[in-house]
Design a protein around this motif. Structure first.
Motif, PDB file in Angstrom:
ATOM      1  N   ILE A 278       2.167  -3.051  -4.361  1.00  0.00           N
ATOM      2  CA  ILE A 278       1.338  -3.789  -5.305  1.00  0.00           C
ATOM      3  C   ILE A 278       0.034  -3.028  -5.488  1.00  0.00           C
ATOM      4  CG2 ILE A 278       0.176  -5.975  -5.778  1.00  0.00           C
ATOM      5  CD1 ILE A 278       2.210  -7.270  -3.801  1.00  0.00           C
ATOM      6  N   ILE A 279      -0.219  -2.584  -6.704  1.00  0.00           N
ATOM      7  CA  ILE A 279      -1.440  -1.831  -6.986  1.00  0.00           C
ATOM      8  C   ILE A 279      -2.557  -2.812  -7.331  1.00  0.00           C
ATOM      9  CG2 ILE A 279      -2.490   0.016  -8.340  1.00  0.00           C
ATOM     10  CD1 ILE A 279       0.359   0.934  -9.055  1.00  0.00           C
ATOM     11  N   VAL A 280      -3.596  -2.813  -6.515  1.00  0.00           N
ATOM     12  CA  VAL A 280      -4.740  -3.693  -6.751  1.00  0.00           C
ATOM     13  C   VAL A 280      -5.959  -2.839  -7.089  1.00  0.00           C
ATOM     14  CG1 VAL A 280      -3.859  -5.533  -5.277  1.00  0.00           C
ATOM     15  CG2 VAL A 280      -5.284  -3.736  -4.277  1.00  0.00           C
TER      16      VAL A 280
ATOM     17  N   ARG B 294      -9.182  -5.150   1.738  1.00  0.00           N
ATOM     18  CA  ARG B 294      -7.980  -5.355   2.535  1.00  0.00           C
ATOM     19  C   ARG B 294      -7.874  -4.302   3.646  1.00  0.00           C
ATOM     20  NH1 ARG B 294      -4.018  -8.686   1.074  1.00  0.00           N
ATOM     21  NH2 ARG B 294      -4.255  -9.876  -0.870  1.00  0.00           N
ATOM     22  N   PHE B 295      -8.279  -3.080   3.350  1.00  0.00           N
ATOM     23  CA  PHE B 295      -8.252  -2.019   4.351  1.00  0.00           C
ATOM     24  C   PHE B 295      -9.176  -2.352   5.520  1.00  0.00           C
ATOM     25  CE2 PHE B 295      -9.692   2.004   6.159  1.00  0.00           C
ATOM     26  CZ  PHE B 295      -8.493   2.663   6.379  1.00  0.00           C
ATOM     27  N   GLN B 296     -10.367  -2.812   5.186  1.00  0.00           N
ATOM     28  CA  GLN B 296     -11.341  -3.142   6.229  1.00  0.00           C
ATOM     29  C   GLN B 296     -10.912  -4.352   7.056  1.00  0.00           C
ATOM     30  OE1 GLN B 296     -13.849  -1.239   7.071  1.00  0.00           O
ATOM     31  NE2 GLN B 296     -13.488   0.182   5.378  1.00  0.00           N
ATOM     32  N   SER B 297     -10.232  -5.291   6.431  1.00  0.00           N
ATOM     33  CA  SER B 297      -9.815  -6.509   7.141  1.00  0.00           C
ATOM     34  C   SER B 297      -8.437  -6.364   7.788  1.00  0.00           C
ATOM     35  CB  SER B 297      -9.809  -7.706   6.180  1.00  0.00           C
ATOM     36  OG  SER B 297      -8.834  -7.532   5.167  1.00  0.00           O
TER      37      SER B 297
ATOM     38  N   ILE C 249      -1.721  -1.175  -2.395  1.00  0.00           N
ATOM     39  CA  ILE C 249      -2.319   0.144  -2.565  1.00  0.00           C
ATOM     40  C   ILE C 249      -3.279   0.066  -3.742  1.00  0.00           C
ATOM     41  CG2 ILE C 249      -0.310   1.371  -1.633  1.00  0.00           C
ATOM     42  CD1 ILE C 249       0.517   1.994  -4.525  1.00  0.00           C
ATOM     43  N   SER C 250      -3.921   1.171  -4.072  1.00  0.00           N
ATOM     44  CA  SER C 250      -4.829   1.225  -5.222  1.00  0.00           C
ATOM     45  C   SER C 250      -4.699   2.583  -5.891  1.00  0.00           C
ATOM     46  CB  SER C 250      -6.277   1.013  -4.767  1.00  0.00           C
ATOM     47  OG  SER C 250      -6.722   2.125  -3.995  1.00  0.00           O
TER      48      SER C 250
END
Length: 261
Positions: free
Chosen positions: A45-47, A55-58, A82-83
């Protein structure tokens, strides 16, 4: 993919309602052409870059998979977030397994005009690294061959198992690099090796025999099977120096896998 089309439609409708979602990809066995009627579906899922960073930090990059019933079978839809910033990093310096993850990726929907071009760049084999990678894989192959011999002398089953597995890994990676094929990670390596154009005869049988019976004769046979397959362009390279840099001093680069901690 047709088997899960209803599930995919529901998922697409759900994700389209989230303004932070910019696109949806189908990856994994379905995209690689390795799926069966019982296969699950992997998605990415591209956000937005901001959403991805949060989301990466959490530590919440995994998509909480859902089950979808098709006929009498239950299929799991599993994936991650992902982004575009992430995709651009993979395109610039991603590992081969990171690149392979996008091979054959199916774009379900996208609000990103350049997405397909970026995916094409990601899945191109890095030709500029080919010969240097072969040197590095060859060095590891030689090192683990030596460890096999040591393990046999010491009757060390643990070391022998690890050494044999790594001989297979780096011998296989040499063959993949020769064919300019991305390394897919352990899960799909045997499948990808089967499909390469140029490889030692009976490679799969050799690997299976070695792994099922890691005796001295089988180790020597597999070693010759790889080293004599072609001229690897090794010349008089000092392979031990590659091993020191790539294995013993890798920690000095400041990046460790969990297995190296």
């Amino acid at each position: 993919m047709n088997i899960l089309s209803d599930c995919l439609s529901q998922l697409t409708e759900h994700l389209r309602g989230d303004s932070s979602v910019k696109g949806l990809l189908i990856t994994g066995s379905v995209a690689y052409g390795y799926s069966s009627p019982h296969s699950d579906m992997n998605i990415m899922i591209i956000v937005s870059d901001q959403e991805f960073e949060e989301r990466f930090q959490s530590g919440s990059l995994h998509y909480d998979g859902t089950e979808c019933k098709v006929g009498r079978s239950l299929h799991n839809i599993d994936g991650k977030y992902i982004s575009m910033a992430y995709l651009e990093k993979v395109a610039r310096f991603g590992s081969e397994p990171a690149r392979f993850a996008f091979l054959g990726a199916i774009v379900v929907f996208s609000d990103i005009p350049e997405l397909r071009d970026v995916l094409n760049t990601i899945t191109e084999y890095p030709m500029s690294l080919k010969q240097n990678n072969i040197h590095r894989f060859y060095a590891q192959f030689e090192a683990w061959y030596g460890e096999c011999r040591q393990a046999l002398k010491r009757d060390d089953a643990y070391l022998l198992h690890q050494a044999v597995m790594n001989m297979v890994l780096f011998g296989g990676r040499m063959v993949l690099a020769h064919n300019e094929m991305l390394y897919p990670g352990h899960k799909w390596m045997m499948r990808v090796l089967e499909g390469v154009r140029e490889k030692p005869e009976r490679l799969r049988e050799q690997i299976q025999s070695l792994m099922s019976e890691p005796k001295e004769a089988m180790i020597e046979q597999f070693y010759r099977h790889i080293t004599e397959f072609r001229n690897w362009g090794i010349g008089d390279m000092k392979w031990a120096d590659y091993v020191i840099r790539d294995s013993e001093l890798h920690w000095m680069q400041g990046s460790l896998s969990v297995a190296e901690l």
